[in-house]
Design a protein around this motif. Structure first.
Motif, PDB file in Angstrom:
ATOM      1  N   UNK A   1       0.602  -1.263   0.022  1.00 47.98           N
ATOM      2  CA  UNK A   1       0.072  -0.250  -0.052  1.00 47.98           C
ATOM      3  C   UNK A   1       1.040   1.261  -0.201  1.00 47.98           C
ATOM      4  N   UNK A   2       0.703   2.287  -0.853  1.00 51.11           N
ATOM      5  CA  UNK A   2       1.295   3.392  -0.896  1.00 51.11           C
ATOM      6  C   UNK A   2       0.503   4.663  -0.372  1.00 51.11           C
ATOM      7  N   UNK A   3       0.907   5.249   0.627  1.00 54.69           N
ATOM      8  CA  UNK A   3       0.078   6.740   1.174  1.00 54.69           C
ATOM      9  C   UNK A   3       0.667   7.820   0.630  1.00 54.69           C
ATOM     10  N   UNK A   4       0.077   8.669  -0.220  1.00 63.13           N
ATOM     11  CA  UNK A   4       1.001   9.985  -0.432  1.00 63.13           C
ATOM     12  C   UNK A   4       0.337  10.984   0.376  1.00 63.13           C
TER      13      UNK A   4
ATOM     14  N   UNK B   1       3.938  16.517   7.942  1.00 59.48           N
ATOM     15  CA  UNK B   1       5.044  15.373   8.167  1.00 59.48           C
ATOM     16  C   UNK B   1       4.673  14.692   9.528  1.00 59.48           C
ATOM     17  N   UNK B   2       3.945  15.432  10.343  1.00 63.63           N
ATOM     18  CA  UNK B   2       3.434  14.539  11.657  1.00 63.63           C
ATOM     19  C   UNK B   2       2.384  13.791  11.285  1.00 63.63           C
ATOM     20  N   UNK B   3       1.649  13.983  10.472  1.00 66.10           N
ATOM     21  CA  UNK B   3       0.587  13.102   9.984  1.00 66.10           C
ATOM     22  C   UNK B   3       1.127  11.747   9.126  1.00 66.10           C
ATOM     23  N   UNK B   4       2.140  11.992   8.324  1.00 66.96           N
ATOM     24  CA  UNK B   4       2.624  11.020   7.606  1.00 66.96           C
ATOM     25  C   UNK B   4       3.467   9.875   8.498  1.00 66.96           C
ATOM     26  N   UNK B   5       4.156  10.606   9.555  1.00 68.88           N
ATOM     27  CA  UNK B   5       4.840   9.781  10.695  1.00 68.88           C
ATOM     28  C   UNK B   5       3.789   8.876  11.288  1.00 68.88           C
ATOM     29  N   UNK B   6       2.807   9.162  11.600  1.00 66.12           N
ATOM     30  CA  UNK B   6       1.659   8.887  12.425  1.00 66.12           C
ATOM     31  C   UNK B   6       0.988   7.602  11.673  1.00 66.12           C
TER      32      UNK B   6
ATOM     33  N   UNK C   1       2.432   0.526   9.904  1.00 72.79           N
ATOM     34  CA  UNK C   1       3.412  -0.148  10.087  1.00 72.79           C
ATOM     35  C   UNK C   1       4.290  -0.222   8.499  1.00 72.79           C
ATOM     36  N   UNK C   2       4.471   1.086   8.056  1.00 76.72           N
ATOM     37  CA  UNK C   2       5.119   0.993   6.739  1.00 76.72           C
ATOM     38  C   UNK C   2       6.235   2.147   6.760  1.00 76.72           C
ATOM     39  N   UNK C   3       7.352   1.766   6.019  1.00 79.14           N
ATOM     40  CA  UNK C   3       8.399   2.745   5.994  1.00 79.14           C
ATOM     41  C   UNK C   3       8.247   4.155   5.518  1.00 79.14           C
ATOM     42  N   UNK C   4       8.547   5.201   5.883  1.00 74.48           N
ATOM     43  CA  UNK C   4       7.988   6.749   5.704  1.00 74.48           C
ATOM     44  C   UNK C   4       9.337   7.406   5.160  1.00 74.48           C
ATOM     45  N   UNK C   5       9.237   8.062   3.892  1.00 80.12           N
ATOM     46  CA  UNK C   5      10.111   9.009   3.452  1.00 80.12           C
ATOM     47  C   UNK C   5       9.704  10.473   3.415  1.00 80.12           C
TER      48      UNK C   5
ATOM     49  N   UNK D   1       5.559  -4.298  -0.077  1.00 80.48           N
ATOM     50  CA  UNK D   1       5.070  -3.853   1.220  1.00 80.48           C
ATOM     51  C   UNK D   1       4.503  -2.435   1.370  1.00 80.48           C
ATOM     52  N   UNK D   2       5.102  -1.558   0.396  1.00 81.84           N
ATOM     53  CA  UNK D   2       4.428  -0.329   0.362  1.00 81.84           C
ATOM     54  C   UNK D   2       5.315   0.632   1.219  1.00 81.84           C
TER      55      UNK D   2
END
Ligand code: DC
Length: 203
Positions: free
Chosen positions: A1-4, A14-19, A25-29, A105-106
């Motif tokens: 799953x990709x979340x943009x 940024x805070x929302x993406x981290x949360x 349970x996905x890696x974040x950039x 894994x997304x």
């Protein structure tokens, strides 16, 4: 799953993406860090972010620059914003972002053009925004001692540059959900973001 997760400076993206990354349970950039690395590289070598050739050369940075605390400053944010307007700079950073998005894994990516350019096929897209005043207020609280008016002027300048550029301007993708955090606490904004993503992936 990709979340943009896209949106302007200090919108809470940024805070929302981290949360979201923690919750699903996905890696974040944080893609802003890549442009900030270019900006910091340019400032450190005394070069002008408006100089396209210098900015392209600055794209060959060592990854440890992304952990330098100086990268978070608004001066570096402005230099990043200027450097990011060059199409050749965006092209130089594209593959790294696409590869991160497409990993097995997304992933969650946050930036300005994730839903429109980097991952147009993302499973869920959020466009996180807030009024310029609310964003300036948040920054003023983070960076004690800097005047609210100066921060507001910086935010407005960055919004204008990031939205007005020809190459991958900041804009809400047609299929992105809008999340206005102006009157939301961090917790409420995160809960709303999770609900929006869950609604998208259930469709
Ligand atoms: O999100 P940030 O403040 O760290 O980003 C710094 C600058 O980098 C931003 O003003 C514009 C640029 N940027 C971009 O053009 N595209 C992205 N995906 C992320 C950041």
């Amino acid at each position: 799953m990709i979340i943009a997760v896209d949106g302007p400076a200090a919108s809470g993206k940024g805070t929302i993406a981290k949360a979201l990354a923690a919750y699903f349970d996905l890696p974040m950039l944080d893609t802003g860090l890549l442009y900030r690395a270019v900006g910091l590289n340019l400032l450190r070598s005394g070069q002008d972010p408006a100089d396209e050739a210098a900015a392209v050369t600055a794209c060959s940075f060592a990854d440890d620059i992304m952990a330098d605390p100086a990268i978070r400053s608004e001066a570096v944010g402005q230099a990043a914003s200027q450097a990011s307007a060059h199409p050749a700079v965006r092209a130089a950073l594209l593959k790294r972002q696409r590869d991160f998005a497409k990993q097995a894994g997304g992933a969650v990516l946050d930036g300005r053009d994730i839903g429109t350019v980097i991952a147009p096929d993302a499973d869920a897209k959020l466009f996180v925004t807030a009024s310029p005043e609310a964003r300036a207020n948040r920054r003023a609280k983070e960076e004690g001692g800097v005047s609210f008016d100066a921060i507001l002027a910086d935010i407005r300048a960055r919004d204008e540059r990031d939205s007005g550029r020809g190459a991958a301007p900041l804009r809400q993708a047609e299929d992105a959900d809008l999340l206005d955090t102006t009157d939301l606490t961090i917790d409420a904004a995160v809960q709303r973001a999770i609900a929006l993503v869950e609604a998208r992936i259930r469709r």
